[in-house]
Design a protein around this motif. Structure first.
Motif, PDB file in Angstrom:
ATOM      1  N   HIS A  56     -34.410  17.081  -5.597  1.00  0.00           N
ATOM      2  CA  HIS A  56     -34.866  15.706  -5.360  1.00  0.00           C
ATOM      3  C   HIS A  56     -35.005  15.563  -3.840  1.00  0.00           C
ATOM      4  CE1 HIS A  56     -34.063  14.789  -9.543  1.00  0.00           C
ATOM      5  NE2 HIS A  56     -32.856  15.320  -9.399  1.00  0.00           N
ATOM      6  N   PRO A  57     -36.180  15.842  -3.283  1.00  0.00           N
ATOM      7  CA  PRO A  57     -36.312  15.973  -1.827  1.00  0.00           C
ATOM      8  C   PRO A  57     -36.213  14.675  -1.038  1.00  0.00           C
ATOM      9  CG  PRO A  57     -38.444  16.232  -2.887  1.00  0.00           C
ATOM     10  CD  PRO A  57     -37.436  16.168  -3.987  1.00  0.00           C
ATOM     11  N   ARG A  58     -36.580  13.561  -1.634  1.00  0.00           N
ATOM     12  CA  ARG A  58     -36.540  12.283  -0.911  1.00  0.00           C
ATOM     13  C   ARG A  58     -35.905  11.210  -1.796  1.00  0.00           C
ATOM     14  NH1 ARG A  58     -40.064  12.163   3.598  1.00  0.00           N
ATOM     15  NH2 ARG A  58     -41.384  14.033   3.745  1.00  0.00           N
ATOM     16  N   TYR A  59     -34.938  10.505  -1.235  1.00  0.00           N
ATOM     17  CA  TYR A  59     -34.267   9.468  -2.006  1.00  0.00           C
ATOM     18  C   TYR A  59     -33.539   8.523  -1.052  1.00  0.00           C
ATOM     19  CZ  TYR A  59     -30.734  13.172  -1.426  1.00  0.00           C
ATOM     20  OH  TYR A  59     -29.935  14.160  -0.922  1.00  0.00           O
ATOM     21  N   THR A  60     -33.103   7.409  -1.596  1.00  0.00           N
ATOM     22  CA  THR A  60     -32.340   6.427  -0.833  1.00  0.00           C
ATOM     23  C   THR A  60     -30.893   6.464  -1.290  1.00  0.00           C
ATOM     24  OG1 THR A  60     -34.242   4.984  -0.482  1.00  0.00           O
ATOM     25  CG2 THR A  60     -32.076   3.983  -0.288  1.00  0.00           C
ATOM     26  N   ILE A  61     -29.987   6.468  -0.336  1.00  0.00           N
ATOM     27  CA  ILE A  61     -28.560   6.477  -0.623  1.00  0.00           C
ATOM     28  C   ILE A  61     -27.971   5.132  -0.224  1.00  0.00           C
ATOM     29  CG2 ILE A  61     -26.323   7.506  -0.024  1.00  0.00           C
ATOM     30  CD1 ILE A  61     -27.739  10.133   0.453  1.00  0.00           C
ATOM     31  N   GLY A  62     -27.159   4.574  -1.111  1.00  0.00           N
ATOM     32  CA  GLY A  62     -26.407   3.362  -0.810  1.00  0.00           C
ATOM     33  C   GLY A  62     -24.916   3.660  -0.856  1.00  0.00           C
ATOM     34  N   ASN A  63     -24.177   3.117   0.086  1.00  0.00           N
ATOM     35  CA  ASN A  63     -22.724   3.321   0.138  1.00  0.00           C
ATOM     36  C   ASN A  63     -22.014   1.995   0.374  1.00  0.00           C
ATOM     37  OD1 ASN A  63     -22.532   6.495   0.552  1.00  0.00           O
ATOM     38  ND2 ASN A  63     -24.089   5.760   1.982  1.00  0.00           N
ATOM     39  N   VAL A  64     -20.895   1.806  -0.291  1.00  0.00           N
ATOM     40  CA  VAL A  64     -19.974   0.727   0.041  1.00  0.00           C
ATOM     41  C   VAL A  64     -18.703   1.375   0.573  1.00  0.00           C
ATOM     42  CG1 VAL A  64     -18.517  -1.130  -0.839  1.00  0.00           C
ATOM     43  CG2 VAL A  64     -20.891  -0.948  -1.591  1.00  0.00           C
ATOM     44  N   TYR A  65     -18.364   1.068   1.827  1.00  0.00           N
ATOM     45  CA  TYR A  65     -17.150   1.595   2.439  1.00  0.00           C
ATOM     46  C   TYR A  65     -16.017   0.598   2.255  1.00  0.00           C
ATOM     47  CZ  TYR A  65     -19.943   5.233   4.634  1.00  0.00           C
ATOM     48  OH  TYR A  65     -20.767   6.311   4.844  1.00  0.00           O
ATOM     49  N   GLY A  72     -30.383   5.090  -4.814  1.00  0.00           N
ATOM     50  CA  GLY A  72     -31.158   3.920  -5.169  1.00  0.00           C
ATOM     51  C   GLY A  72     -30.219   2.743  -5.389  1.00  0.00           C
ATOM     52  N   VAL A  73     -30.784   1.640  -5.862  1.00  0.00           N
ATOM     53  CA  VAL A  73     -29.991   0.434  -6.145  1.00  0.00           C
ATOM     54  C   VAL A  73     -29.717   0.400  -7.642  1.00  0.00           C
ATOM     55  CG1 VAL A  73     -29.921  -2.077  -6.022  1.00  0.00           C
ATOM     56  CG2 VAL A  73     -31.057  -0.781  -4.204  1.00  0.00           C
ATOM     57  N   PRO A  74     -28.469   0.604  -8.071  1.00  0.00           N
ATOM     58  CA  PRO A  74     -28.174   0.693  -9.506  1.00  0.00           C
ATOM     59  C   PRO A  74     -27.990  -0.674 -10.153  1.00  0.00           C
ATOM     60  CG  PRO A  74     -26.163   0.998  -8.275  1.00  0.00           C
ATOM     61  CD  PRO A  74     -27.266   0.801  -7.253  1.00  0.00           C
ATOM     62  N   GLY A  75     -28.189  -0.712 -11.460  1.00  0.00           N
ATOM     63  CA  GLY A  75     -27.758  -1.856 -12.246  1.00  0.00           C
ATOM     64  C   GLY A  75     -26.304  -1.661 -12.631  1.00  0.00           C
ATOM     65  N   ASP A 107     -32.507   6.320   4.089  1.00  0.00           N
ATOM     66  CA  ASP A 107     -33.476   7.134   3.364  1.00  0.00           C
ATOM     67  C   ASP A 107     -33.290   8.582   3.779  1.00  0.00           C
ATOM     68  OD1 ASP A 107     -34.481   4.750   2.318  1.00  0.00           O
ATOM     69  OD2 ASP A 107     -35.849   4.505   4.008  1.00  0.00           O
ATOM     70  N   ARG A 108     -33.165   9.477   2.801  1.00  0.00           N
ATOM     71  CA  ARG A 108     -32.816  10.871   3.077  1.00  0.00           C
ATOM     72  C   ARG A 108     -33.912  11.824   2.632  1.00  0.00           C
ATOM     73  NH1 ARG A 108     -26.865  13.163   2.291  1.00  0.00           N
ATOM     74  NH2 ARG A 108     -26.833  12.264   4.394  1.00  0.00           N
ATOM     75  N   GLU A 109     -34.131  12.848   3.461  1.00  0.00           N
ATOM     76  CA  GLU A 109     -35.003  13.974   3.155  1.00  0.00           C
ATOM     77  C   GLU A 109     -34.108  15.214   3.139  1.00  0.00           C
ATOM     78  OE1 GLU A 109     -38.918  16.156   5.201  1.00  0.00           O
ATOM     79  OE2 GLU A 109     -38.153  14.239   5.982  1.00  0.00           O
ATOM     80  N   ALA A 110     -34.071  15.950   2.027  1.00  0.00           N
ATOM     81  CA  ALA A 110     -33.064  16.992   1.846  1.00  0.00           C
ATOM     82  C   ALA A 110     -33.690  18.365   1.607  1.00  0.00           C
ATOM     83  CB  ALA A 110     -32.143  16.627   0.675  1.00  0.00           C
ATOM     84  N   TYR A 111     -33.038  19.393   2.191  1.00  0.00           N
ATOM     85  CA  TYR A 111     -33.472  20.783   2.044  1.00  0.00           C
ATOM     86  C   TYR A 111     -32.265  21.661   1.733  1.00  0.00           C
ATOM     87  CZ  TYR A 111     -37.763  19.173   4.270  1.00  0.00           C
ATOM     88  OH  TYR A 111     -38.929  18.495   4.565  1.00  0.00           O
TER      89      TYR A 111
END
Length: 244
Positions: free
Chosen positions: A38-47, A75-78, A144-148
């Motif tokens: 999954h090369p491009r995706y958005t990550i959300g974190n709650v610290y 992504g933004v989950p339900g 937004d992340r680009e991963a290799y």
């Protein structure tokens, strides 16, 4: 869910790139790295942190050992969307990550004082952390992340994060918008994650493009940008009132 990795042990190095350095990295690793599944995706974190930000304050002092708790989603989950409750520790430069896979609703309920979705050694470690620190949601940080991943070594990972942003109201993975930026548009955060030493080609690529590692924490950047600034402003106002 049982096939999702729950334990990680690796070295992680961070680098702040210019757009030119980013393009040089992509060109230089074209034959040794390939886009992730999954090369491009958005990550959300709650610290999660204490009311006086004890965890991030301790982390910024660069101790030999530090730990933090966060909940992550892609992504933004339900309510039923996938979420990862992660206990992340760092000792002597090595990062250890332990996580429980659950739903966004179950994660929020658990960390609010409910029961874990499933009993395990990792859930017991997280429960101990909760009882010891009594943390609460402190900030939502997304990017937004680009991963290799490495062609010859899939455990070698290089990621590029852009559009780092935060929100410290309505702090929940299920609320995605209303964020403020952490970095400028021309700043790109690169992370290299590897179980051991970096390969020679990568060391050369970094050296040739004058890319040096940096000590950067996304949560720490928010804390310095938003929390410390607010505290200093409040102190200034109190001093001004006392003089008047």
């Amino acid at each position: 869910m049982s096939e999702i990795q729950s334990c990680f042990q690796r070295y992680e190095k961070k680098y702040m790139l210019t757009p030119e350095q980013y393009r040089a990295m992509l060109l230089g690793m074209a034959f040794t790295m390939r886009p992730d599944k999954h090369p491009r995706y958005t990550i959300g974190n709650v610290y999660y942190d204490t009311a006086d930000y004890a965890l991030i304050r301790a982390s910024l002092e660069k101790p030999m050992y530090k730990e933090k708790l966060r909940v992550r989603s892609y992504g933004v989950p339900g309510d039923d969307g996938l979420a990862f409750v992660e206990l992340k520790k760092k000792f002597d430069g090595v990062v250890y990550k332990r996580r429980v896979t659950t739903t966004a609703a179950q994660a929020a309920d658990w960390l609010r004082g409910g029961r874990p979705p499933k009993e395990s050694q990792i859930s017991r470690e997280i429960d101990w952390f909760l009882r010891f620190y009594h943390p609460a949601p402190a900030v939502y940080i997304a990017y937004d992340r680009e991963a290799y991943a490495g062609v010859d070594n899939s455990e070698l990972r290089i990621t590029f994060d852009t559009a780092l942003r935060w929100r410290d109201v309505d702090v929940d993975l299920r609320n995605g918008g209303g964020c403020k930026p952490i970095l400028r548009d021309d700043q790109i955060l690169m992370e290299i994650k590897i179980p051991g030493a970096a390969p020679l080609w990568l060391a050369r690529l970094l050296s040739e493009n004058r890319i040096v590692s940096t000590s950067f924490s996304k949560y720490g950047a928010y804390y310095r940008q938003a929390v410390l600034t607010t505290y200093h402003l409040d102190d200034y106002k109190k001093e001004a009132r006392s003089i008047a």
